[in-house]
Design a protein around this motif. Structure first.
Motif, PDB file in Angstrom:
ATOM      1  N   GLU A  37       0.812  -1.211   0.000  1.00  8.74           N
ATOM      2  CA  GLU A  37       0.000   0.000   0.000  1.00  8.74           C
ATOM      3  C   GLU A  37       0.850   1.268   0.000  1.00  8.74           C
ATOM      4  N   ASP A  38       2.104   1.171   0.437  1.00  5.91           N
ATOM      5  CA  ASP A  38       2.951   2.358   0.512  1.00  5.91           C
ATOM      6  C   ASP A  38       3.595   2.702  -0.828  1.00  5.91           C
ATOM      7  N   SER A  39       3.641   1.724  -1.735  1.00  5.60           N
ATOM      8  CA  SER A  39       4.258   1.953  -3.044  1.00  5.60           C
ATOM      9  C   SER A  39       3.406   2.913  -3.858  1.00  5.60           C
ATOM     10  N   GLY A  40       4.013   4.005  -4.279  1.00  2.92           N
ATOM     11  CA  GLY A  40       3.298   4.988  -5.067  1.00  2.92           C
ATOM     12  C   GLY A  40       2.629   6.063  -4.248  1.00  2.92           C
ATOM     13  N   THR A  41       2.372   5.802  -2.963  1.00  3.94           N
ATOM     14  CA  THR A  41       1.749   6.811  -2.112  1.00  3.94           C
ATOM     15  C   THR A  41       2.771   7.451  -1.183  1.00  3.94           C
ATOM     16  N   ILE A  42       3.612   6.625  -0.561  1.00  2.00           N
ATOM     17  CA  ILE A  42       4.637   7.133   0.341  1.00  2.00           C
ATOM     18  C   ILE A  42       5.979   7.218  -0.366  1.00  2.00           C
ATOM     19  N   TYR A  43       6.264   6.262  -1.233  1.00  2.00           N
ATOM     20  CA  TYR A  43       7.528   6.285  -1.965  1.00  2.00           C
ATOM     21  C   TYR A  43       7.285   5.929  -3.417  1.00  2.00           C
ATOM     22  N   THR A  44       8.234   6.310  -4.269  1.00  2.00           N
ATOM     23  CA  THR A  44       8.184   5.953  -5.681  1.00  2.00           C
ATOM     24  C   THR A  44       9.275   4.923  -5.972  1.00  2.00           C
ATOM     25  N   GLY A  45       9.102   4.179  -7.038  1.00  2.00           N
ATOM     26  CA  GLY A  45      10.073   3.131  -7.360  1.00  2.00           C
ATOM     27  C   GLY A  45       9.922   1.945  -6.426  1.00  2.00           C
ATOM     28  N   SER A  46      11.023   1.436  -5.938  1.00  2.00           N
ATOM     29  CA  SER A  46      11.010   0.276  -5.048  1.00  2.00           C
ATOM     30  C   SER A  46      11.862   0.554  -3.830  1.00  2.00           C
ATOM     31  N   VAL A  47      11.660  -0.239  -2.784  1.00  2.00           N
ATOM     32  CA  VAL A  47      12.453  -0.080  -1.568  1.00  2.00           C
ATOM     33  C   VAL A  47      13.799  -0.773  -1.738  1.00  2.00           C
ATOM     34  N   SER A  48      14.791  -0.326  -0.973  1.00  2.00           N
ATOM     35  CA  SER A  48      16.102  -0.957  -0.980  1.00  2.00           C
ATOM     36  C   SER A  48      16.520  -1.249   0.450  1.00  2.00           C
ATOM     37  N   ALA A  49      17.452  -2.171   0.601  1.00  2.00           N
ATOM     38  CA  ALA A  49      17.862  -2.611   1.930  1.00  2.00           C
ATOM     39  C   ALA A  49      18.738  -1.558   2.605  1.00  2.00           C
ATOM     40  N   PHE A  50      18.674  -1.511   3.913  1.00  2.00           N
ATOM     41  CA  PHE A  50      19.564  -0.655   4.689  1.00  2.00           C
ATOM     42  C   PHE A  50      20.999  -1.142   4.549  1.00  2.00           C
ATOM     43  N   ASN A  51      21.930  -0.197   4.449  1.00  2.00           N
ATOM     44  CA  ASN A  51      23.337  -0.579   4.437  1.00  2.00           C
ATOM     45  C   ASN A  51      23.821  -0.830   5.874  1.00  2.00           C
ATOM     46  N   GLY A  52      25.087  -1.174   6.005  1.00  2.00           N
ATOM     47  CA  GLY A  52      25.617  -1.518   7.319  1.00  2.00           C
ATOM     48  C   GLY A  52      25.546  -0.379   8.311  1.00  2.00           C
ATOM     49  N   ALA A  53      25.842   0.855   7.849  1.00  2.00           N
ATOM     50  CA  ALA A  53      25.801   2.011   8.744  1.00  2.00           C
ATOM     51  C   ALA A  53      24.378   2.281   9.220  1.00  2.00           C
ATOM     52  N   GLN A  54      23.409   2.131   8.335  1.00  2.00           N
ATOM     53  CA  GLN A  54      22.011   2.354   8.707  1.00  2.00           C
ATOM     54  C   GLN A  54      21.533   1.290   9.688  1.00  2.00           C
ATOM     55  N   GLN A  55      21.923   0.044   9.467  1.00  2.00           N
ATOM     56  CA  GLN A  55      21.539  -1.026  10.383  1.00  2.00           C
ATOM     57  C   GLN A  55      22.139  -0.808  11.766  1.00  2.00           C
ATOM     58  N   ALA A  56      23.395  -0.377  11.807  1.00  2.00           N
ATOM     59  CA  ALA A  56      24.034  -0.113  13.098  1.00  2.00           C
ATOM     60  C   ALA A  56      23.323   1.015  13.831  1.00  2.00           C
ATOM     61  N   ALA A  57      22.864   2.033  13.091  1.00  2.00           N
ATOM     62  CA  ALA A  57      22.155   3.148  13.702  1.00  2.00           C
ATOM     63  C   ALA A  57      20.824   2.688  14.290  1.00  2.00           C
ATOM     64  N   VAL A  58      20.137   1.784  13.602  1.00  2.00           N
ATOM     65  CA  VAL A  58      18.880   1.250  14.124  1.00  2.00           C
ATOM     66  C   VAL A  58      19.113   0.522  15.437  1.00  2.00           C
ATOM     67  N   VAL A  59      20.158  -0.285  15.498  1.00  2.00           N
ATOM     68  CA  VAL A  59      20.480  -1.012  16.733  1.00  2.00           C
ATOM     69  C   VAL A  59      20.703  -0.026  17.877  1.00  2.00           C
TER      70      VAL A  59
END
Length: 244
Positions: A37-59
């Motif tokens: 449901e978020d495709s086209g309304t919240i974001y365009t294109g497709s989602v991509s995976a978090f990189n290592g720095a982003q994953q570490a920030a989430v932790v």
């Protein structure tokens, strides 16, 4: 009855009411749990995976939430089983650095007793206009503050200017709450005082469905550094003046 708390309380998701009850929330960086449901309304294109720095920030961000609320967070590679999912995308709107998409649903029996409650959250960081800051969201960076803001939404916080009650203009800034759009100082590596007060009101510091928090008769009321009045209710409450 405390504006600095009430102004940050959203309508959901109500993680305290998960049924069957539990005190652990699962999070994932897998794209298999993407929300169509978020495709086209919240974001365009497709989602991509978090990189290592982003994953570490989430932790790091979730570890701080655990310190405040007592909720435990556990990673899972199964995106469909996760409660909170993290991914990057080209978010709609040139000024949108992050977004949290929320969903919750419940079932009840003939006596209006809730028999099942489930909730889900999808946290997105923009990877086009804000690719530089969001790509390396280390502590003290603008990207990390954006991540804290969106995780706040995922845990049930709203913007202080959305819906009543609202914060007075003098308090509606990021020095008081990271849920504000008015920047004062920063970038910040931790939640502001009003954010902590609202999270402790919701979860009480003892996790989901504990003795304190929005799902129990007890409340944890954290004041401010200004003069104020804290009043308990019928349950066993925890009142903390916080300097005021």
């Amino acid at each position: 009855g405390l504006t600095h708390i009430d102004a940050l309380l959203g309508t959901g998701p109500g993680w305290n009411w998960l049924a069957p009850a539990r005190n652990t929330l699962l999070y994932s960086f897998s794209l298999t749990g993407s929300r169509s449901e978020d495709s086209g309304t919240i974001y365009t294109g497709s989602v991509s995976a978090f990189n290592g720095a982003q994953q570490a920030a989430v932790v790091q961000a979730l570890a701080r939430i655990s310190q405040i609320t007592g909720i435990q967070f556990q990673p899972t590679s199964d995106g469909t089983a996760a409660d909170i999912r993290f991914s990057a995308a080209d978010l709609r709107g040139s000024s949108t650095a992050g977004y949290a998409s929320l969903s919750w649903r419940y079932e009840f029996d003939g006596n209006n007793v809730v028999t099942a409650y489930t909730a889900d959250a999808w946290v997105y960081l923009d990877n086009v206009e804000f690719a530089r800051s969001n790509g390396t969201p280390s502590l003290g960076s603008a990207g990390f503050e954006v991540l804290l803001h969106e995780v706040g939404h995922a845990l049930g916080l709203k913007h202080p200017f959305d819906d009543a009650p609202r914060l007075p203009a003098a308090d509606d800034d990021t020095a008081h709450t990271l849920m504000s759009y008015t920047h004062e100082g920063g970038p910040y590596s931790d939640y502001a005082p009003f954010d902590v007060a609202a999270l402790m009101f919701l979860y009480g510091g003892d996790g989901l469905g504990g003795a304190l928090g929005a799902s129990s008769s007890g409340r944890w009321l954290l004041g401010t550094d200004a003069a104020g009045s804290l009043a308990g209710g019928l349950g066993n409450d925890h009142l903390q003046g916080n300097g005021g």
